[in-house]
Write a protein that holds these residues in place. Sequence first.
Motif, PDB file in Angstrom:
ATOM      1  N   PHE A 118     -17.901 -57.830 -85.692  1.00 55.70           N
ATOM      2  CA  PHE A 118     -16.919 -56.823 -86.113  1.00 55.70           C
ATOM      3  C   PHE A 118     -17.027 -56.463 -87.588  1.00 55.70           C
ATOM      4  O   PHE A 118     -16.493 -55.452 -88.020  1.00 55.70           O
ATOM      5  CB  PHE A 118     -15.496 -57.297 -85.791  1.00 55.70           C
ATOM      6  N   GLN A 119     -17.732 -57.304 -88.347  1.00 53.56           N
ATOM      7  CA  GLN A 119     -17.896 -57.007 -89.784  1.00 53.56           C
ATOM      8  C   GLN A 119     -19.024 -55.993 -89.969  1.00 53.56           C
ATOM      9  O   GLN A 119     -20.002 -56.232 -90.681  1.00 53.56           O
ATOM     10  CB  GLN A 119     -18.220 -58.286 -90.545  1.00 53.56           C
ATOM     11  N   ILE A 120     -18.876 -54.833 -89.324  1.00 54.45           N
ATOM     12  CA  ILE A 120     -19.966 -53.841 -89.292  1.00 54.45           C
ATOM     13  C   ILE A 120     -20.384 -53.437 -90.706  1.00 54.45           C
ATOM     14  O   ILE A 120     -21.575 -53.367 -91.018  1.00 54.45           O
ATOM     15  CB  ILE A 120     -19.520 -52.601 -88.487  1.00 54.45           C
ATOM     16  N   GLN A 121     -19.405 -53.184 -91.566  1.00 57.70           N
ATOM     17  CA  GLN A 121     -19.735 -52.739 -92.931  1.00 57.70           C
ATOM     18  C   GLN A 121     -20.551 -53.801 -93.663  1.00 57.70           C
ATOM     19  O   GLN A 121     -21.576 -53.497 -94.279  1.00 57.70           O
ATOM     20  CB  GLN A 121     -18.447 -52.441 -93.727  1.00 57.70           C
ATOM     21  N   ASP A 122     -20.104 -55.041 -93.614  1.00 55.46           N
ATOM     22  CA  ASP A 122     -20.815 -56.114 -94.324  1.00 55.46           C
ATOM     23  C   ASP A 122     -22.206 -56.328 -93.739  1.00 55.46           C
ATOM     24  O   ASP A 122     -23.180 -56.476 -94.481  1.00 55.46           O
ATOM     25  CB  ASP A 122     -20.036 -57.439 -94.217  1.00 55.46           C
ATOM     26  N   ILE A 123     -22.285 -56.356 -92.425  1.00 62.46           N
ATOM     27  CA  ILE A 123     -23.577 -56.626 -91.780  1.00 62.46           C
ATOM     28  C   ILE A 123     -24.582 -55.534 -92.137  1.00 62.46           C
ATOM     29  O   ILE A 123     -25.712 -55.818 -92.543  1.00 62.46           O
ATOM     30  CB  ILE A 123     -23.418 -56.720 -90.238  1.00 62.46           C
ATOM     31  N   VAL A 141     -30.995 -51.581 -85.891  1.00 62.22           N
ATOM     32  CA  VAL A 141     -29.974 -52.631 -85.984  1.00 62.22           C
ATOM     33  C   VAL A 141     -28.580 -51.994 -85.884  1.00 62.22           C
ATOM     34  O   VAL A 141     -27.715 -52.457 -85.133  1.00 62.22           O
ATOM     35  CB  VAL A 141     -30.095 -53.426 -87.301  1.00 62.22           C
ATOM     36  N   ASP A 142     -28.392 -50.904 -86.627  1.00 60.63           N
ATOM     37  CA  ASP A 142     -27.097 -50.220 -86.666  1.00 60.63           C
ATOM     38  C   ASP A 142     -26.653 -49.767 -85.271  1.00 60.63           C
ATOM     39  O   ASP A 142     -25.501 -49.978 -84.859  1.00 60.63           O
ATOM     40  CB  ASP A 142     -27.213 -49.008 -87.618  1.00 60.63           C
ATOM     41  N   ILE A 143     -27.569 -49.157 -84.533  1.00 59.52           N
ATOM     42  CA  ILE A 143     -27.210 -48.618 -83.209  1.00 59.52           C
ATOM     43  C   ILE A 143     -26.873 -49.768 -82.242  1.00 59.52           C
ATOM     44  O   ILE A 143     -25.872 -49.713 -81.521  1.00 59.52           O
ATOM     45  CB  ILE A 143     -28.350 -47.736 -82.646  1.00 59.52           C
ATOM     46  N   ALA A 144     -27.701 -50.828 -82.262  1.00 62.85           N
ATOM     47  CA  ALA A 144     -27.436 -51.970 -81.364  1.00 62.85           C
ATOM     48  C   ALA A 144     -26.099 -52.622 -81.704  1.00 62.85           C
ATOM     49  O   ALA A 144     -25.347 -53.026 -80.811  1.00 62.85           O
ATOM     50  CB  ALA A 144     -28.577 -52.981 -81.463  1.00 62.85           C
ATOM     51  N   LEU A 145     -25.785 -52.712 -82.997  1.00 62.47           N
ATOM     52  CA  LEU A 145     -24.521 -53.340 -83.402  1.00 62.47           C
ATOM     53  C   LEU A 145     -23.325 -52.487 -82.962  1.00 62.47           C
ATOM     54  O   LEU A 145     -22.322 -53.007 -82.445  1.00 62.47           O
ATOM     55  CB  LEU A 145     -24.507 -53.537 -84.927  1.00 62.47           C
ATOM     56  N   HIS A 146     -23.429 -51.170 -83.146  1.00 58.76           N
ATOM     57  CA  HIS A 146     -22.346 -50.292 -82.682  1.00 58.76           C
ATOM     58  C   HIS A 146     -22.186 -50.373 -81.164  1.00 58.76           C
ATOM     59  O   HIS A 146     -21.069 -50.397 -80.656  1.00 58.76           O
ATOM     60  CB  HIS A 146     -22.615 -48.843 -83.113  1.00 58.76           C
TER      61      HIS A 146
END
Length: 384
Positions: A118-123, A141-146
């Motif tokens: 959930f720490q999308i900004q930090d990650i 990485v960004d797309i998989a995390l979202h």
Amino acid sequence: MNNKITTRRNFLKSAGLITAAAALFNPADLFAQKRGAAQTSGSKKLTLKWVPFDALLRHPFTIAGFTRTTTPIVLTEISWDGYTGYGEASMPPYLGETQASAMEFLKKVDLSRFNNPFQIQDILAYVDSIAINNTAAKAAVDIALHDLVGKILGQPWWKIWGFNPATTPNTSFTIGLDTEEVVMQKTKEAAPYNVLKVKLGVNDATDRMMINTIRKVTDKPMYVDVNQGWKDKHYALDMIHWLKEQNITMVEQPMNKLWLDEIAWITERSPLPVIADESCQRLTDVQKLKGAFHGINIKLMKCTGMREAREMISLAKALKMRLMIGCMTETSCAISAGAQLAPETEWADLDGNLLITNDLYDGMKIVNGKITVNDKPGIGITKI
Ligand code: MG
């Protein structure tokens, strides 16, 4: 007063709503329940995996005498607590990233330093800080995390962001450079689309041949993408006036990405909107393009993904700049990720998945020419 509260509590209790409301409105409770359930459902470690993949092109793609039939892609997955999110890096050779460079970058990404997704900004700030450039690898990485976080929350990103899915634009469909006969045929095949897009900037004769040939078949609205091809601002402005008479509705990147003074001169006089593509890569580019262009074309592979694309949209809106979302040749994974942002853009060119024959995912659809997002969580895809 007390009596009123008691009455209301009794009513809620009898209706079984107190428990339900607590579960709905206290996120801490939700996650506590989820944690309990998670004991058996999966590892609490964020795990990133990747694999190279060659997208097979429906039509061979030719530029500057070189023909290719595939686009190199790296597919990613991030897993946590029994959930898996999917991502993708697409790397057309002219942009400088390769499958090898993307996988080299992904090897350096250590998600074990974060406790949850959930720490999308930090990650993603950490991912961006690992090395400069590598924007497609970062987008993977960004797309998989979202996708992962959307799946855990059980909602698609267009909904999490509060966008209205009814406001997505039509997508354009690109007619590639070819002989007159083939261009006419391709234009006929593009009948399901409401907007066409054509690449110009080759030379004057070829540019006019492409427009004239398409106009023999249809008078549909059409975008032109000059890909930095015009060398003289007076010529560019004359062409734009001619293009307006041919029902062209927008011009992308008329001149070299660094010639902002020349482009600003054109934009000031242009009867058509002039949009930045090559000039606009990331968030930090947006402000300096104000005045030089009417708007920007955002692509996830240029800007490191959905997080930064969302920020670019907010900034461009604040600067009263117009918005387009575009793509590379991509599977329905990255295309569906881009589609989550489409409700906020005026124009879209999200046809990359239609140009390949070995798509791996089912996701956003083009319905009557319009980008149509679905209700599935995350970026809205399932594996085929
Ligand atoms: Mg372009």
